[in-house]
Structure formats: C-alpha cells, structure tokens
Design a protein around this motif. Structure first.
Motif, PDB file in Angstrom:
ATOM      1  N   ILE A   1       0.842  -1.235  -0.022  1.00  0.00           N
ATOM      2  CA  ILE A   1      -0.112   0.063  -0.005  1.00  0.00           C
ATOM      3  C   ILE A   1       0.868   1.176   0.020  1.00  0.00           C
ATOM      4  N   GLY A   2       1.991   1.137   0.707  1.00  0.00           N
ATOM      5  CA  GLY A   2       3.042   2.456   0.791  1.00  0.00           C
ATOM      6  C   GLY A   2       3.438   2.645  -0.599  1.00  0.00           C
ATOM      7  N   ALA A   3       3.865   1.386  -1.379  1.00  0.00           N
ATOM      8  CA  ALA A   3       4.444   1.781  -2.632  1.00  0.00           C
ATOM      9  C   ALA A   3       3.480   2.227  -3.676  1.00  0.00           C
ATOM     10  N   ILE A   4       2.003   1.843  -3.409  1.00  0.00           N
ATOM     11  CA  ILE A   4       1.203   2.321  -4.445  1.00  0.00           C
ATOM     12  C   ILE A   4       0.804   3.879  -4.146  1.00  0.00           C
ATOM     13  N   LEU A   5       0.513   4.358  -2.967  1.00  0.00           N
ATOM     14  CA  LEU A   5       0.214   5.553  -2.470  1.00  0.00           C
ATOM     15  C   LEU A   5       1.455   6.565  -2.692  1.00  0.00           C
ATOM     16  N   TYR A   6       2.576   6.073  -2.430  1.00  0.00           N
ATOM     17  CA  TYR A   6       4.011   6.931  -2.941  1.00  0.00           C
ATOM     18  C   TYR A   6       3.924   7.353  -4.372  1.00  0.00           C
ATOM     19  N   ILE A   7       3.967   6.260  -5.144  1.00  0.00           N
ATOM     20  CA  ILE A   7       3.908   6.482  -6.545  1.00  0.00           C
ATOM     21  C   ILE A   7       2.694   7.278  -7.136  1.00  0.00           C
ATOM     22  N   ILE A   8       1.523   7.246  -6.566  1.00  0.00           N
ATOM     23  CA  ILE A   8       0.250   8.028  -6.933  1.00  0.00           C
ATOM     24  C   ILE A   8       0.638   9.488  -6.687  1.00  0.00           C
ATOM     25  N   THR A   9       0.782   9.650  -5.448  1.00  0.00           N
ATOM     26  CA  THR A   9       0.928  11.157  -4.873  1.00  0.00           C
ATOM     27  C   THR A   9       2.320  11.843  -5.340  1.00  0.00           C
ATOM     28  N   SER A  10       3.264  10.972  -5.712  1.00  0.00           N
ATOM     29  CA  SER A  10       4.291  11.700  -6.176  1.00  0.00           C
ATOM     30  C   SER A  10       4.219  12.034  -7.656  1.00  0.00           C
ATOM     31  N   LEU A  11       3.593  11.156  -8.550  1.00  0.00           N
ATOM     32  CA  LEU A  11       3.232  11.640  -9.858  1.00  0.00           C
ATOM     33  C   LEU A  11       2.312  12.896  -9.756  1.00  0.00           C
ATOM     34  N   ILE A  12       1.624  12.810  -9.093  1.00  0.00           N
ATOM     35  CA  ILE A  12       0.478  13.996  -8.802  1.00  0.00           C
ATOM     36  C   ILE A  12       1.447  15.391  -8.482  1.00  0.00           C
ATOM     37  N   CYS A  13       2.354  15.188  -7.514  1.00  0.00           N
ATOM     38  CA  CYS A  13       3.217  16.307  -7.313  1.00  0.00           C
ATOM     39  C   CYS A  13       4.236  16.591  -8.247  1.00  0.00           C
ATOM     40  N   VAL A  14       4.731  15.841  -9.070  1.00  0.00           N
ATOM     41  CA  VAL A  14       5.827  16.227 -10.028  1.00  0.00           C
ATOM     42  C   VAL A  14       5.016  16.604 -11.128  1.00  0.00           C
ATOM     43  N   ILE A  15       4.022  16.213 -11.499  1.00  0.00           N
ATOM     44  CA  ILE A  15       3.237  16.658 -12.555  1.00  0.00           C
ATOM     45  C   ILE A  15       2.735  18.144 -12.598  1.00  0.00           C
ATOM     46  N   GLY A  16       1.843  18.299 -11.275  1.00  0.00           N
ATOM     47  CA  GLY A  16       1.291  19.735 -11.156  1.00  0.00           C
ATOM     48  C   GLY A  16       2.048  20.697 -10.176  1.00  0.00           C
ATOM     49  N   GLY A  17       3.249  20.313 -10.060  1.00  0.00           N
ATOM     50  CA  GLY A  17       4.156  21.334  -9.143  1.00  0.00           C
ATOM     51  C   GLY A  17       4.839  22.091  -9.689  1.00  0.00           C
ATOM     52  N   SER A  18       4.570  22.656 -10.796  1.00  0.00           N
ATOM     53  CA  SER A  18       5.389  23.875 -11.673  1.00  0.00           C
ATOM     54  C   SER A  18       5.046  24.995 -10.629  1.00  0.00           C
ATOM     55  N   GLY A  19       6.497  25.561 -10.609  1.00  0.00           N
ATOM     56  CA  GLY A  19       6.709  26.594  -9.667  1.00  0.00           C
ATOM     57  C   GLY A  19       6.944  26.635  -8.069  1.00  0.00           C
ATOM     58  N   ASP A  20       6.750  24.999  -7.852  1.00  0.00           N
ATOM     59  CA  ASP A  20       6.909  24.846  -6.398  1.00  0.00           C
ATOM     60  C   ASP A  20       8.154  23.813  -6.376  1.00  0.00           C
ATOM     61  N   GLY A  21       9.479  24.374  -6.184  1.00  0.00           N
ATOM     62  CA  GLY A  21      10.372  23.376  -6.242  1.00  0.00           C
ATOM     63  C   GLY A  21      10.624  22.473  -5.183  1.00  0.00           C
ATOM     64  N   ALA A  22      10.065  22.810  -3.798  1.00  0.00           N
ATOM     65  CA  ALA A  22       9.968  21.686  -2.946  1.00  0.00           C
ATOM     66  C   ALA A  22       9.031  20.528  -3.132  1.00  0.00           C
ATOM     67  N   ARG A  23       7.840  21.042  -3.606  1.00  0.00           N
ATOM     68  CA  ARG A  23       6.705  19.795  -4.015  1.00  0.00           C
ATOM     69  C   ARG A  23       7.375  19.093  -4.994  1.00  0.00           C
ATOM     70  N   ILE A  24       8.067  19.663  -6.186  1.00  0.00           N
ATOM     71  CA  ILE A  24       8.712  18.564  -7.315  1.00  0.00           C
ATOM     72  C   ILE A  24       9.894  17.556  -6.219  1.00  0.00           C
ATOM     73  N   ALA A  25      10.768  18.342  -5.493  1.00  0.00           N
ATOM     74  CA  ALA A  25      11.726  17.652  -5.001  1.00  0.00           C
ATOM     75  C   ALA A  25      11.155  16.406  -3.991  1.00  0.00           C
ATOM     76  N   GLY A  26       9.816  16.724  -3.319  1.00  0.00           N
ATOM     77  CA  GLY A  26       9.215  15.684  -2.561  1.00  0.00           C
ATOM     78  C   GLY A  26       8.840  14.790  -3.450  1.00  0.00           C
ATOM     79  N   GLY A  27       8.135  15.124  -4.550  1.00  0.00           N
ATOM     80  CA  GLY A  27       7.755  14.219  -5.572  1.00  0.00           C
ATOM     81  C   GLY A  27       8.810  13.259  -6.232  1.00  0.00           C
ATOM     82  N   VAL A  28       9.832  13.826  -6.362  1.00  0.00           N
ATOM     83  CA  VAL A  28      11.066  12.905  -6.738  1.00  0.00           C
ATOM     84  C   VAL A  28      11.446  11.844  -5.834  1.00  0.00           C
ATOM     85  N   PHE A  29      11.548  12.547  -4.442  1.00  0.00           N
ATOM     86  CA  PHE A  29      12.110  11.459  -3.610  1.00  0.00           C
ATOM     87  C   PHE A  29      10.823  10.505  -3.265  1.00  0.00           C
ATOM     88  N   GLY A  30       9.663  10.946  -3.364  1.00  0.00           N
ATOM     89  CA  GLY A  30       8.526  10.076  -3.528  1.00  0.00           C
ATOM     90  C   GLY A  30       8.527   8.875  -4.132  1.00  0.00           C
TER      91      GLY A  30
END
Length: 153
Positions: free
Chosen positions: A91-120
């Motif tokens: 469940i952790g793997a699935i949720l991390y991949i889903i939320t990270s893709l959301i953060c990387v795709i929709g995180g324009s202008g927010d570098g910390a959100r993109i970094a969190g998505g990449v680490f996610g």
C-alpha cells in the motif's frame, strides 16, 4: 527482580546495530530516512498536505522496525506479521507512486513539491522492492509448510 548484570540500554543498542545490518533492517531504515526527507520537502512547499502520507508511512516503518528488531513478531503470534508487513509495504508503494506523480506533474513553480515528488518516486520504488522481498519470503514459507496427513471424517 531485575537483572542488574546487563544494562537494558546496551542490549537495545546492540540489537539495533545488529538488526540494521540485516537486509530487512536496512530496508526499513531506508524507508524511515526517505520518508523523513519527503516530510521536510513537503513541509517546505506551498502544499503541505501531501506530508500526511510520508508521516504515516514513517510511523508504520518505525513500528515494524521496532517489532522485528525486538523479536516481538515471534512472541505475538496472533498477528501474521509477514502478511501485515506485505500489505504495509504494498500500500505504501502504491500511494507513494500516485501522490508523487501528482506532485511532479502539477508542481510547476514549487520546487520543494517537485523535490518531494521525486523523493516520493524513489520511496515508491524502495517500498515496491520491500514488497517484492516480503512476497518471496511468503512464497518460500508457503512451499515449505507440510500438508496435513490427518484423516478426518
């Protein structure tokens, strides 16, 4: 009476050191570390709500780390710890991949959100690897159990 010859702190530290050297201990320590990094990244972003997943997964990894380190899984046999750990990691793997893709795709202008998505995404891969190793343990455990030879009517 308490045993005064051995200190409890040294025993716990020795168990901690020896458990981190195992494959499962190293994976759980990595999950806790990467989740902590993700918490920092999401806390610095404009959208801090994504940190709830990282907090929950870090706490779950800490709980299972403590249970496996102190060999409580062998004392409390009411719970099937291997299957519980499999569901936690899957469940952790699935949720991390889903939320990270959301953060990387929709995180324009927010570098910390993109970094969190990449680490996610990295955390999602680590949790998926943990799921795979647990699945292999479940598979070998099921193959080694003997079939019942009792004739019941």
């Amino acid at each position: 009476m308490a045993d005064t010859t051995a200190s409890n702190g040294a025993t716990c530290v020795d168990r901690l050191k020896s458990y981190v050297r195992t494959q499962k201990g190293f994976i759980l320590a990595g999950e806790m570390f990467i989740s902590f990094i993700i918490i920092i990244c999401y806390a610095a972003s404009f959208y801090g709500g994504y940190s709830a997943l990282a907090i929950c997964e870090m706490i779950f990894a800490m709980v299972f780390f403590g249970i496996f380190m102190m060999d409580m899984d062998k004392q409390f046999t009411m719970v099937n710890w291997m299957w519980s750990d499999l569901f936690r990691a899957g469940i952790g793997a699935i949720l991390y991949i889903i939320t990270s893709l959301i953060c990387v795709i929709g995180g324009s202008g927010d570098g910390a959100r993109i970094a969190g998505g990449v680490f996610g995404l990295i955390a999602g891969l680590l949790f998926a690897y943990d799921t795979y190793t647990i699945f292999l343990q479940v598979k070998t455990t099921r193959q080694h159990t003997a079939a019942s030879t009792e004739d019941r009517v």
